[in-house]
Design an enzyme around this catalytic site. Structure first.
Site: not given
Ligand code: MN
Length: 441
Positions: A140, A147, A156, A211, A213, A245, A249, A252, A265, A269, A372, A386
Site C-alpha cells: 500500500d 492526504h 504530527r 481509505e 484507493e 484500505d 486509527r 494504528q 490495517k 482490505t 488514499t 481528514e
Molecule cells: Mn492506505
C-alpha cells in the site's frame, strides 16, 4: 502503453442492450475481467457487459475465439486470473479484440452468437464474486500530497510532509490473507491503543475509517534482482480495481511508531470484483500531476517523459455512506467523498519502478494500493481522518446523524468512472462493505 484501437471506438454498441445505457459502467468499450460463480457454474473467469457476465468457458467451448486469442481465453476461464495476467499484453489484447467482435451489435456472427445468449450470459444479480487472483503480495502506497499533508497536520503538527515524500513513492508491505471481495462484512477489529488519559487498553477500535484507493494488479512480473525500468513499467500493469484500505486509527496510532502500519490495517482490505484492464483505460490517460516549482527533481530512475505526459488516469472516484438508520428509512446512500485518481503525486509506473529498484520481484497478481486518493478540495478528502479532522469535527449526514468515525451497520461504497470527450465512459462497479460488530472477547 496500450494503444487506441477499434475496441475503443465510441460508435460501437453491444447486442447486450443494458451495455448501451449512457450511465452503464460496463459498455462494450470496457470488458473488465473478474471471477464469478452462479448456480450450476463453478468459479470461473468472466467479463462484465451491461448487467450481464459473459462466461468465458462457455464461449471457449463454443469455439468463439480465434487462434490468436486462444491462450488468453483458456487462462481467463480459470478460477484465478494469475495465468492471464502473466501473459504478454498482446495476447490479452487479442482476447479483448475477439470479445469486442463477439459482443458488438453489428458483428458478422451476431445471429449465431445471440442464439447462445442463455448459456453465454449470466445475470449479475444471480452471481457472486471471488477474489480474481491469488494475490501473492499487497503493497500500500502513500502518494497523495493532500492526504499526507492533512494527516500530517492532524497527527504530527510539527512536520506536515515526511522528508522523503517528494523523493520517492512511500509504501508499506501489507497483508494479503485479509484482502476480500466487495460485500464481505468488515468485522470491527479489537486491538491495543492508548486512551486519552494515558491508559493502554485492549478493546474494539473506536476510530474505524475507510481509505478510498485504486488497486493496481501486476501483470507480467520481474526476476529477482532485475528492476523494472520506468519506461517499461506500464507494460506490467494488468489493470485497476477499487480498493478500500480499512484503517483502525487508534490502533494504528499506538502501534506505528517507528515501524509503521500493522494490525491497524491488516484486519481487512476490500476490493471491487472487476479488473478494468490497462487497454480499456488507454483513452483516459492524462499527464502526471504538476509538481511545484521548488519540488526536488526525482532521481533518474523515477524520471521519464512519456510517464510525465500520460502516466496518470483521469478517473472520478466517490465514496458513499449508508447508515443502519438511513437503510431502515429507505434513504439513498449519501456521498461523502468525490475525488480523482489524477491528483496523486506519483504515477502507477513510478510506484512499480520504485518497488523494484532494489531488485525486489513483483509477480502476476500482486496488488498495489495507490494510497488514499485525496485531492486539494474539501469534498475530495478520501477518509474520515481528514473529513472529521481526526474525529474532532464530526461529519453531518443528510438525515441528521453525525459520524466522527464509522459505526456498526454503516455501509461504505466506492464507485469509479473514467471519462474523456469523444470516448464512451467506463466504470468499475462497486467496492462496498458493511461494518459488523466486534466479536465478543
Ligand atoms: Mn492506505
Amino acid at each position: 502503453m496500450a494503444d487506441l484501437n477499434e475496441t475503443h471506438d465510441p460508435t460501437r454498441r453491444s447486442w447486450v442492450e443494458a451495455a448501451n445505457a449512457p450511465d452503464c459502467d460496463f459498455p462494450i468499450q470496457n470488458l473488465p475481467f473478474g471471477v464469478f460463480q452462479s448456480p450450476g457454474r463453478a468459479p470461473r473467469g468472466g467479463v462484465a457487459i451491461g448487467d450481464m457476465i459473459f462466461d468465458l468457458k462457455v464461449a471457449l467451448d463454443a469455439g468463439l475465439f480465434s487462434q490468436s486469442a486462444q491462450a488468453a481465453a483458456r487462462a481467463a476461464c480459470a478460477p484465478t486470473l494469475n495465468a492471464l495476467m502473466a501473459l504478454p499484453p498482446r495476447q490479452v489484447s487479442a482476447l479483448r479484440r475477439d470479445l469486442s467482435e463477439v459482443l458488438r451489435s453489428d458483428g458478422p456472427d451476431r445471429r449465431r452468437i445471440e442464439k447462445m445468449a442463455g448459456d453465454l450470459l449470466v445475470p449479475m444479480q444471480q452471481a457472486s464474486y471471488r477474489c480474481p487472483a491469488v494475490i501473492g503480495d499487497f503493497t500500500d502506497f502513500f502518494t497523495s500530497v493532500d492526504h499526507v499533508t492533512r494527516v500530517g497536520r492532524i497527527v504530527r503538527p510539527d512536520s506536515a510532509l515526511p522528508p522523503a515524500f517528494k523523493h520517492l513513492p512511500m509504501a508499506y508491505n501489507g497483508r494479503t490473507s485479509s484482502v476480500v471481495i466487495s460485500d464481505t462484512p468488515v468485522i470491527r477489529p479489537r486491538g491495543q491503543k492508548m486512551r486519552g488519559n494515558g491508559d493502554v487498553e485492549f478493546a474494539p477500535t473506536r476510530a474505524l475509517d475507510y481509505e478510498l484507493e485504486a488497486g493496481i494488479y501486476i501483470g507480467a512480473g520481474n526476476a529477482l534482482g532485475t528492476p523494472i525500468p520506468l519506461r517499461a513499467a506500464p507494460e506490467h500493469i494488468f489493470g485497476l480495481c477499487l480498493l478500500n484500505d480499512w484503517s483502525a486509527r487508534d490502533i494504528q496510532r499506538w502501534e506505528s511508531v517507528p515501524l509503521g502500519p500493522f494490525l491497524g490495517k491488516s484486519f481487512c482490505t476490500t476490493i471491487s470484483p472487476w479488473i478494468v484492464t490497462s487497454e480499456a483505460l488507454a483513452p483516459f490517460r492524462v499527464p502526471a500531476a504538476a509538481r511545484a516549482k521548488d519540488d526536488p527533481l526525482p532521481q533518474n530512475y523515477l524520471q521519464d517523459a512519456a510517464d510525465r505526459a500520460e502516466g496518470a488516469f483521469d478517473i472520478d472516484l466517490s465514496a458513499t455512506i449508508l447508515t443502519a438508520a438511513m437503510r431502515s428509512k429507505g434513504q439513498a446512500p449519501a456521498r461523502i467523498t468525490l475525488t480523482n485518481l489524477n491528483t496523486l503525486y506519483w504515477t502507477a509506473a513510478q510506484m512499480i519502478a520504485h518497488h523494484t529498484c532494489n531488485g525486489c520481484n513483483l509477480q502476476p497478481g500482486d496488488l498495489l494500493g495507490t494510497g488514499t486518493t485525496s485531492g486539494p478540495t474539501d469534498e475530495s478528502r478520501a477518509c474520515m481522518l481528514e473529513l472529521t479532522a481526526g474525529g474532532k469535527q464530526p461529519l453531518k449526514l443528510p438525515d441528521g446523524e453525525t459520524r466522527a468515525w464509522l459505526e456498526d451497520g454503516d455501509e461504505i461504497a466506492f464507485h469509479g468512472r473514467a471519462h474523456r470527450d469523444g470516448f464512451v465512459p467506463i466504470g468499475f462497479g462497486a467496492c462496498r462493505a458493511r461494518i459488523a460488530p466486534a466479536l465478543s472477547a
